[in-house]
Motif scaffolding. Structure first.
Motif, short mmCIF file in Angstrom:
data_model
loop_
_atom_site.label_atom_id
_atom_site.label_comp_id
_atom_site.label_asym_id
_atom_site.label_seq_id
_atom_site.Cartn_x
_atom_site.Cartn_y
_atom_site.Cartn_z
N LEU A 1 -33.62 -12.12 -56.18
CA LEU A 1 -33.33 -10.98 -55.31
C LEU A 1 -34.18 -11.04 -54.05
O LEU A 1 -33.68 -10.81 -52.95
CB LEU A 1 -33.54 -9.66 -56.04
CG LEU A 1 -33.28 -8.40 -55.22
CD1 LEU A 1 -31.86 -8.39 -54.66
CD2 LEU A 1 -33.53 -7.17 -56.06
N ASP A 2 -35.44 -11.37 -54.19
CA ASP A 2 -36.32 -11.49 -53.04
C ASP A 2 -35.81 -12.56 -52.09
O ASP A 2 -35.76 -12.36 -50.87
CB ASP A 2 -37.75 -11.80 -53.49
CG ASP A 2 -38.76 -11.63 -52.39
OD1 ASP A 2 -38.68 -10.63 -51.64
OD2 ASP A 2 -39.65 -12.49 -52.27
N LYS A 3 -35.37 -13.69 -52.64
CA LYS A 3 -34.82 -14.78 -51.82
C LYS A 3 -33.55 -14.30 -51.10
O LYS A 3 -33.38 -14.56 -49.91
CB LYS A 3 -34.50 -15.99 -52.70
CG LYS A 3 -33.95 -17.15 -51.94
CD LYS A 3 -33.66 -18.33 -52.85
CE LYS A 3 -33.02 -19.46 -52.05
NZ LYS A 3 -32.53 -20.53 -52.86
N LEU A 4 -32.67 -13.59 -51.81
CA LEU A 4 -31.44 -13.08 -51.23
C LEU A 4 -31.74 -12.11 -50.09
O LEU A 4 -31.13 -12.18 -49.02
CB LEU A 4 -30.60 -12.40 -52.31
CG LEU A 4 -29.27 -11.80 -51.88
CD1 LEU A 4 -28.32 -12.89 -51.39
CD2 LEU A 4 -28.64 -11.03 -53.03
N LEU A 5 -32.68 -11.21 -50.32
CA LEU A 5 -33.06 -10.25 -49.27
C LEU A 5 -33.56 -10.95 -48.02
O LEU A 5 -33.17 -10.62 -46.91
CB LEU A 5 -34.13 -9.28 -49.78
CG LEU A 5 -33.69 -8.28 -50.83
CD1 LEU A 5 -34.90 -7.56 -51.41
CD2 LEU A 5 -32.70 -7.28 -50.25
N LYS A 6 -34.42 -11.94 -48.21
CA LYS A 6 -34.98 -12.67 -47.07
C LYS A 6 -33.93 -13.52 -46.34
O LYS A 6 -34.00 -13.68 -45.13
CB LYS A 6 -36.15 -13.53 -47.52
CG LYS A 6 -37.37 -12.69 -47.87
CD LYS A 6 -38.51 -13.54 -48.39
CE LYS A 6 -39.72 -12.68 -48.70
NZ LYS A 6 -40.77 -13.45 -49.36
N GLU A 7 -32.96 -14.04 -47.09
CA GLU A 7 -31.88 -14.81 -46.46
C GLU A 7 -31.01 -13.93 -45.61
O GLU A 7 -30.59 -14.29 -44.50
CB GLU A 7 -31.01 -15.49 -47.53
CG GLU A 7 -31.63 -16.68 -48.18
CD GLU A 7 -30.78 -17.22 -49.33
OE1 GLU A 7 -29.72 -16.67 -49.64
OE2 GLU A 7 -31.21 -18.23 -49.93
N LYS A 8 -30.69 -12.75 -46.12
CA LYS A 8 -29.75 -11.86 -45.44
C LYS A 8 -30.43 -10.97 -44.39
O LYS A 8 -29.78 -10.53 -43.44
CB LYS A 8 -29.02 -10.97 -46.45
CG LYS A 8 -28.17 -11.75 -47.43
CD LYS A 8 -27.09 -12.53 -46.71
CE LYS A 8 -26.25 -13.35 -47.66
NZ LYS A 8 -25.20 -14.09 -46.98
N LEU A 9 -31.71 -10.71 -44.56
CA LEU A 9 -32.45 -9.84 -43.63
C LEU A 9 -33.67 -10.58 -43.09
O LEU A 9 -34.79 -10.42 -43.59
CB LEU A 9 -32.87 -8.55 -44.36
CG LEU A 9 -31.73 -7.73 -44.95
CD1 LEU A 9 -32.27 -6.63 -45.84
CD2 LEU A 9 -30.84 -7.16 -43.85
N PRO A 10 -33.49 -11.41 -42.08
CA PRO A 10 -34.60 -12.21 -41.55
C PRO A 10 -35.83 -11.40 -41.14
O PRO A 10 -36.93 -11.93 -41.12
CB PRO A 10 -33.98 -12.90 -40.34
CG PRO A 10 -32.53 -12.91 -40.60
CD PRO A 10 -32.25 -11.66 -41.39
#
Length: 70
Positions: free
Chosen positions: A58-67
């Motif tokens: 989830l942390d990876k997904l958040l960082k991918e989608k929200l730079p």
């Protein structure tokens, strides 16, 4: 998800929606399974993820989608 709200305080808003009490919202965003994570930016849906997800993913997904979170 509280860890995300605390970790990214001021950069991310975490909202929990009761799907039974909000059937129109559930239908609008095609939520068929729980848990579901929807990520929005400026009102635009960026991603829709259904099913269990680890904190790391989830942390990876958040960082991918929200730079802005990087």
């Amino acid at each position: 998800m509280t860890w995300a709200a605390e970790t990214y305080d001021g950069k991310l808003k975490v909202v929990k929606v009761d799907v039974e009490a909000n059937p129109k919202t559930t239908e609008k965003y095609k939520v068929y399974g729980l848990p579901t994570v929807l990520i929005f930016e400026s009102g635009k849906l960026l991603t829709h993820n259904e099913g269990a997800i680890t904190k790391a993913k989830l942390d990876k997904l958040l960082k991918e989608k929200l730079p802005v979170l990087v």
